[in-house]
Scaffold this motif. Structure first.
Motif, short mmCIF file in Angstrom:
data_model
loop_
_atom_site.label_atom_id
_atom_site.label_comp_id
_atom_site.label_asym_id
_atom_site.label_seq_id
_atom_site.Cartn_x
_atom_site.Cartn_y
_atom_site.Cartn_z
N VAL A 78 4.88 -5.41 -7.28
CA VAL A 78 3.45 -5.58 -7.03
C VAL A 78 2.60 -5.44 -8.28
CG1 VAL A 78 1.48 -4.52 -5.83
CG2 VAL A 78 3.56 -5.10 -4.58
N GLY A 79 3.07 -4.75 -9.30
CA GLY A 79 2.30 -4.75 -10.55
C GLY A 79 2.19 -3.41 -11.23
N SER A 80 1.56 -2.43 -10.59
CA SER A 80 1.34 -1.14 -11.22
C SER A 80 2.65 -0.37 -11.37
CB SER A 80 0.35 -0.30 -10.42
OG SER A 80 -0.94 -0.85 -10.48
N LEU A 81 2.89 0.14 -12.57
CA LEU A 81 4.09 0.93 -12.85
C LEU A 81 3.69 2.22 -13.54
CD1 LEU A 81 6.34 -2.00 -14.11
CD2 LEU A 81 6.66 -0.69 -12.00
N VAL A 98 2.05 -11.56 -1.03
CA VAL A 98 2.87 -10.36 -1.21
C VAL A 98 2.46 -9.37 -0.13
CG1 VAL A 98 3.71 -8.70 -2.91
CG2 VAL A 98 2.60 -10.80 -3.70
N LEU A 99 3.44 -8.91 0.67
CA LEU A 99 3.08 -8.04 1.80
C LEU A 99 4.10 -6.93 2.01
CD1 LEU A 99 5.11 -9.11 4.30
CD2 LEU A 99 3.54 -11.02 4.20
N GLY A 130 7.84 -7.03 0.76
CA GLY A 130 8.32 -5.77 0.20
C GLY A 130 9.63 -5.39 0.84
N VAL A 131 10.65 -5.25 0.03
CA VAL A 131 11.96 -4.80 0.54
C VAL A 131 12.30 -3.42 -0.02
CG1 VAL A 131 12.81 -7.13 0.97
CG2 VAL A 131 13.19 -6.08 -1.27
N ILE A 132 11.37 -2.85 -0.77
CA ILE A 132 11.48 -1.51 -1.34
C ILE A 132 10.23 -0.72 -0.96
CG2 ILE A 132 11.51 -0.17 -3.50
CD1 ILE A 132 14.15 -1.56 -3.04
N ASP A 133 10.41 0.45 -0.40
CA ASP A 133 9.31 1.33 0.00
C ASP A 133 8.85 2.13 -1.22
OD1 ASP A 133 7.57 3.17 1.08
OD2 ASP A 133 8.92 3.86 2.65
N THR A 134 7.63 1.94 -1.65
CA THR A 134 7.15 2.58 -2.87
C THR A 134 6.60 3.98 -2.66
OG1 THR A 134 5.10 1.32 -2.54
CG2 THR A 134 6.68 0.46 -4.13
N ALA A 174 9.98 -8.38 -3.19
CA ALA A 174 9.12 -7.54 -4.02
C ALA A 174 9.19 -6.10 -3.54
CB ALA A 174 7.68 -8.08 -3.97
N THR A 175 8.24 -5.33 -3.97
CA THR A 175 8.06 -3.96 -3.48
C THR A 175 6.88 -3.93 -2.53
OG1 THR A 175 6.63 -3.47 -5.38
CG2 THR A 175 8.97 -2.95 -5.61
N ASP A 176 6.78 -2.89 -1.73
CA ASP A 176 5.66 -2.79 -0.80
C ASP A 176 4.32 -2.71 -1.52
OD1 ASP A 176 6.96 -2.98 1.60
OD2 ASP A 176 6.80 -0.86 2.13
N CYS A 177 4.28 -1.97 -2.61
CA CYS A 177 3.02 -1.75 -3.31
C CYS A 177 3.33 -1.42 -4.76
CB CYS A 177 2.23 -0.63 -2.62
SG CYS A 177 0.46 -0.63 -3.04
N GLY A 178 2.33 -0.99 -5.51
CA GLY A 178 2.57 -0.56 -6.88
C GLY A 178 3.10 0.86 -6.89
N PHE A 179 3.82 1.20 -7.95
CA PHE A 179 4.35 2.57 -8.06
C PHE A 179 3.35 3.54 -8.68
CE2 PHE A 179 8.48 0.33 -7.73
CZ PHE A 179 9.08 1.13 -6.78
#
Length: 384
Positions: free
Chosen positions: A13-16, A282-283, A311-315, A345-350
């Protein structure tokens, strides 16, 4: 946007997570507490962090990468630094928001939002775009980190008009829609500059989902659906001159550890969301509240030009997903939408805010590694 034509590609999603020292410097900048030495050192620290972040994404198998939003205090509230018309505001712990699901459980907000510190000033004058230099620096840092012949596709994040309105209240414009479309017209310049520079644009629009339990809690579902349609219209207005295949939009319910029982159902907003002009969507589809919603696509005709990035990874969970589970989730979507139109993708940014981490940074990278491993397994299943 790249599509998964020969293998399953991966993104996030972008933020790391920012390096700890950099996060503290950005928070000090937010509080106007940087000393002269830190002011001088900050640009180099940001550039170095972008370089490391890009390299680490590639090393962990990510195909469509971002700059990690290293320079920003927050994915949405950074916009106050690039727009005119806002007055100064203090930095409240917890972001200063009332979030309905957390309000239902007194005391939970304090722990769930610990570390979320960002100023949320009020709009008191005409909104115009003033952030050209800051944006150019972000793009220059990202391009330098990618190198002259990047093997990955780069994207840059920008806040939606609606999420800016969610965080930064209005006291100037006569109506909420006047404010929303003033923001859309101002942010249009940032959106255009990102795509003109050759990057994919991701517009972060949690207002299309999270707005239900923050900004529009006073409305019934039908009322929220009408407001979400206006927010979609504002995005479409802002990107009207950009190739829709250069844009993806992220919607989410808030990347915080909470009950999320007030989240709006995907089935109740998907028809509105699919009216977005951008081709990428992206969802969230991995966390406990939304992992079942792949079923929405069983009976839904998705326009052929859309690329779905589930999102296939829970952030916000400390579990590192097993690659087999990740592969199962990818194949599930591919079976409904076609393998070429699924970009996991991931669910959201980390690290949606510089000092707000839902999981430890080491876990964030482990999760991205699991995403890539799951994509390899899914490729074996989908391209036998």
């Amino acid at each position: 946007m790249r599509r998964s034509t020969e293998r399953i590609l991966t993104t996030h999603v972008g933020s790391l997570p920012r390096p700890g020292e950099l996060a503290e410097m950005i928070l000090a900048r937010e509080n106007h507490a940087l000393d002269a030495a830190a002011v001088e050192a900050l640009p180099a620290a940001i550039a170095a962090a972008v370089a490391v972040t890009v390299r680490t994404q590639i090393e962990n198998g990510v195909d469509v990468v971002s700059d990690g939003e290293m320079s920003k205090i927050g994915y949405a509230t950074y916009a106050k630094e690039r727009l005119s018309g806002f007055k100064e505001a203090p930095v409240p712990e917890g972001g200063g928001l009332s979030i309905a699901d957390l309000d239902d459980y007194p005391g939970m907000a304090q722990s769930s939002l610990a570390g979320l510190a960002t100023a949320t000033p009020t709009c008191v004058g005409e909104v115009t775009y003033t952030g050209r230099a800051e944006l150019q620096t972000d793009m220059d840092n990202f391009r330098a980190a990618l190198g002259t012949e990047p093997t990955v596709e780069p994207f840059l994040n920008a806040a939606s008009p609606g999420v800016i309105a969610l965080y930064l209240p209005n006291e100037h414009y006569a109506t909420p829609d006047d404010y929303l479309f003033a923001l859309a017209e101002a942010m249009r310049e940032e959106y255009q500059a990102i795509t003109d520079a050759g990057f994919i644009l991701q517009i972060d629009a949690p207002d299309l989902a999270m707005g239900r339990h923050i900004l529009y809690t006073h409305l019934d579902l039908a009322g929220f659906q009408r407001r979400a349609a206006v927010h979609v219209e504002a995005i479409n207005h802002a990107v009207r001159d950009i190739d829709p295949d250069r844009i993806r939009v992220h919607l989410c319910y808030g990347n915080y550890q909470g009950p999320h029982h007030r989240d709006v159902e995907l089935r109740d907003i998907i028809a509105t969301v699919l009216q977005l002009r951008p081709h990428g969507l992206v969802l969230e589809a991995a966390n406990h509240r939304h992992a079942h919603e792949w079923r929405v696509f069983e009976d839904l005709t998705v326009p052929e030009d859309k690329v779905i990035m589930p999102g296939v990874i829970d952030t916000s969970s400390v579990y590192v997903e097993h690659p087999e589970l990740v592969a199962d989730r990818i194949v599930q979507f591919a079976s409904l939408l076609g393998r070429e139109r699924v970009l996991p993708a991931t669910d959201c940014g980390f690290a949606s805010f510089a000092t707000f981490l839902a999981v430890d940074p080491a876990l964030a990278w482990a999760k991205l590694n699991a995403l890539a491993a799951g994509a390899r397994l899914a490729t074996e299943r989908l391209w036998p």
